[in-house]
Design an enzyme around this catalytic site. Structure first.
Site, PDB file in Angstrom:
ATOM      1  N   TYR A 168       5.396   5.960  -1.498  1.00 44.78           N
ATOM      2  CA  TYR A 168       6.349   6.436  -0.120  1.00 44.78           C
ATOM      3  C   TYR A 168       7.483   5.471  -0.377  1.00 44.78           C
ATOM      4  O   TYR A 168       8.498   6.064  -0.216  1.00 44.78           O
ATOM      5  CB  TYR A 168       5.618   6.001   0.888  1.00 44.78           C
ATOM      6  N   GLY A 205       0.766  -1.365  -0.027  1.00 45.05           N
ATOM      7  CA  GLY A 205      -0.230  -0.085  -0.068  1.00 45.05           C
ATOM      8  C   GLY A 205       0.918   1.199   0.079  1.00 45.05           C
ATOM      9  O   GLY A 205       0.406   2.299   0.311  1.00 45.05           O
TER      10      GLY A 205
HETATM   11  P1  NDP Z   1       4.636  13.985  11.102  1.00 43.75           P
HETATM   12  O1  NDP Z   1       3.558  13.877  10.262  1.00 43.75           O
HETATM   13  O2  NDP Z   1       4.482  13.741  12.560  1.00 43.75           O
HETATM   14  O3  NDP Z   1       5.329  15.558  10.921  1.00 43.75           O
HETATM   15  C1  NDP Z   1       5.779  16.019   9.393  1.00 43.75           C
HETATM   16  C2  NDP Z   1       6.418  17.363   9.609  1.00 43.75           C
HETATM   17  O4  NDP Z   1       6.454  17.818   8.172  1.00 43.75           O
HETATM   18  C3  NDP Z   1       5.522  18.532   9.990  1.00 43.75           C
HETATM   19  O5  NDP Z   1       6.329  19.536  10.770  1.00 43.75           O
HETATM   20  C4  NDP Z   1       4.996  18.993   8.629  1.00 43.75           C
HETATM   21  O6  NDP Z   1       4.525  20.447   8.936  1.00 43.75           O
HETATM   22  C5  NDP Z   1       6.276  18.813   7.929  1.00 43.75           C
HETATM   23  N1  NDP Z   1       5.869  18.856   6.290  1.00 43.75           N
HETATM   24  C6  NDP Z   1       5.006  17.800   5.608  1.00 43.75           C
HETATM   25  N2  NDP Z   1       4.989  18.355   4.286  1.00 43.75           N
HETATM   26  C7  NDP Z   1       5.585  19.502   4.487  1.00 43.75           C
HETATM   27  C8  NDP Z   1       5.988  20.403   3.218  1.00 43.75           C
HETATM   28  N3  NDP Z   1       5.632  20.151   1.904  1.00 43.75           N
HETATM   29  N4  NDP Z   1       7.022  21.226   3.292  1.00 43.75           N
HETATM   30  C9  NDP Z   1       7.615  21.430   4.772  1.00 43.75           C
HETATM   31  N5  NDP Z   1       7.148  20.773   5.849  1.00 43.75           N
HETATM   32  C10 NDP Z   1       6.309  19.795   5.631  1.00 43.75           C
HETATM   33  O7  NDP Z   1       5.803  13.397  10.445  1.00 43.75           O
HETATM   34  P2  NDP Z   1       6.851  12.174  11.496  1.00 43.75           P
HETATM   35  O8  NDP Z   1       7.674  12.957  12.277  1.00 43.75           O
HETATM   36  O9  NDP Z   1       6.327  10.869  11.596  1.00 43.75           O
HETATM   37  O10 NDP Z   1       7.837  11.903  10.000  1.00 43.75           O
HETATM   38  C11 NDP Z   1       9.213  12.676   9.920  1.00 43.75           C
HETATM   39  C12 NDP Z   1       9.951  12.082   8.728  1.00 43.75           C
HETATM   40  O11 NDP Z   1      10.519  10.728   9.266  1.00 43.75           O
HETATM   41  C13 NDP Z   1       9.320  11.786   7.481  1.00 43.75           C
HETATM   42  O12 NDP Z   1      10.203  11.840   6.458  1.00 43.75           O
HETATM   43  C14 NDP Z   1       8.840  10.441   7.500  1.00 43.75           C
HETATM   44  O13 NDP Z   1       8.487   9.990   6.153  1.00 43.75           O
HETATM   45  C15 NDP Z   1       9.903   9.696   8.082  1.00 43.75           C
HETATM   46  N6  NDP Z   1       9.701   8.449   8.929  1.00 43.75           N
HETATM   47  C16 NDP Z   1       8.799   8.378   9.684  1.00 43.75           C
HETATM   48  C17 NDP Z   1       8.528   7.337  10.406  1.00 43.75           C
HETATM   49  C18 NDP Z   1       7.434   6.946  11.541  1.00 43.75           C
HETATM   50  O14 NDP Z   1       7.371   5.947  12.060  1.00 43.75           O
HETATM   51  N7  NDP Z   1       6.921   8.073  11.981  1.00 43.75           N
HETATM   52  C19 NDP Z   1       9.077   6.074   9.986  1.00 43.75           C
HETATM   53  C20 NDP Z   1      10.014   6.235   9.003  1.00 43.75           C
HETATM   54  C21 NDP Z   1      10.329   7.547   8.369  1.00 43.75           C
HETATM   55  P3  NDP Z   1       2.929  20.783   9.411  1.00 43.75           P
HETATM   56  O15 NDP Z   1       3.232  20.501  10.837  1.00 43.75           O
HETATM   57  O16 NDP Z   1       2.833  21.991   8.880  1.00 43.75           O
HETATM   58  O17 NDP Z   1       2.088  19.722   8.756  1.00 43.75           O
END
Ligand code: NDP
Length: 240
Positions: free
Chosen positions: A147, A143
């Protein structure tokens, strides 16, 4: 003077922990975010970390923001490409928009921020870039063709750019988190989440701070012999 670090998506979840850990390590941190002003303002008030709203997937917005940050805070020596989103669905149901949004935000933002800071790093002969990949970019996930492709792209991007930066004192590494207890993972249905946790040898979800610790390690001035590597932080779920 303290080195300036830019963390994309640095106001929530893993990014927020990275921003705070880099600040604690003596960096001047700018935490970027996309839209959630309330969370960003609360984060800034609580931590004293500067926040900047811009879409990291949009090259023109990044260009403006980087110029402004450089003017007001100084040259950016550390970039953490952390901004990421999911738009999960099987390929059968995935729209082109879901594909584009995930590729542009997760991978395109990495291109944008590296492209716009790399030249300055080269001139100063110092740079630390950390790109946040994912266990699902390493192993794939049902799914998540969008990503998994974006995150797998992050890992290839990291190894290629590491080769371009090496002779200029710029290191480029990736961190591949496993499942971490953030808003992104809280969106996963509870029964699916329990099955995921059952497959993590350490027996729990990761904490954002577990990931931040790796980023601080890789961005240290002394970490100049570590480049092109991927640090998996996943509780043993995927040994790569
Ligand atoms: P969250 O959804 O908790 O936070 C995402 C953050 O990214 C927010 O600050 C959001 O801003 C910001 N963001 C999203 N889109 C944009 C954009 N276009 N421009 C600028 N900022 C943006 O994500 P996580 O902390 O869970 O994930 C962080 C990273 O770690 C990601 O790359 C994710 O793919 C990766 N990851 C996460 C895992 C997990 O288990 N959580 C596992 C593996 C990888 P706003 O608050 O304004 O929406």
């Amino acid at each position: 003077m303290a080195r300036v670090a830019l963390v994309s998506g640095g106001t929530r979840g893993i990014g927020a922990a990275i921003s705070q850990a880099l600040k604690a390590a003596g960096r001047t941190v700018v935490a970027n975010y996309a839209a959630n002003d309330k969370v960003a303002e609360a984060f800034a008030a609580k931590t004293g970390i500067a926040v900047e709203r811009f879409d990291a997937a949009d090259y023109a917005e990044c260009e403006k923001a980087i110029a402004q940050i450089t003017r007001t805070m100084g040259p950016i020596d550390i970039v953490v490409n952390n901004a990421g989103i999911t738009r999960d669905s099987t390929l059968m149901r995935m729209s082109r928009e879901m594909w584009d949004a995930v590729i542009d935000t997760n991978l395109g933002s990495c291109f944008n921020l590296c492209k716009l800071t790399f030249e300055g790093m080269r001139e100063r002969k110092f740079g630390r870039i950390v790109n946040i990949g994912s266990i699902n970019g390493q192993a794939g996930q049902y799914g998540q063709v969008n990503y998994a492709a974006a995150k797998s792209g992050i890992h290839g991007f990291t190894k290629a750019l590491a080769q371009e930066g090496a002779r200029y004192g710029i290191t480029v590494n990736a961190v591949a988190p496993g499942y971490v207890d953030t808003d992104m993972v809280r969106a996963v249905p509870e029964d699916v989440l329990q099955k995921i946790i059952a497959r993590i040898p350490v027996g729990r979800l990761g904490h954002a701070e577990d990931i931040a610790r790796g980023v601080v390690f890789l961005t240290a001035d002394e970490a100049d012999f570590i480049t092109g590597s991927t640090l998996s932080i996943n509780g043993g779920q995927h040994m790569y």
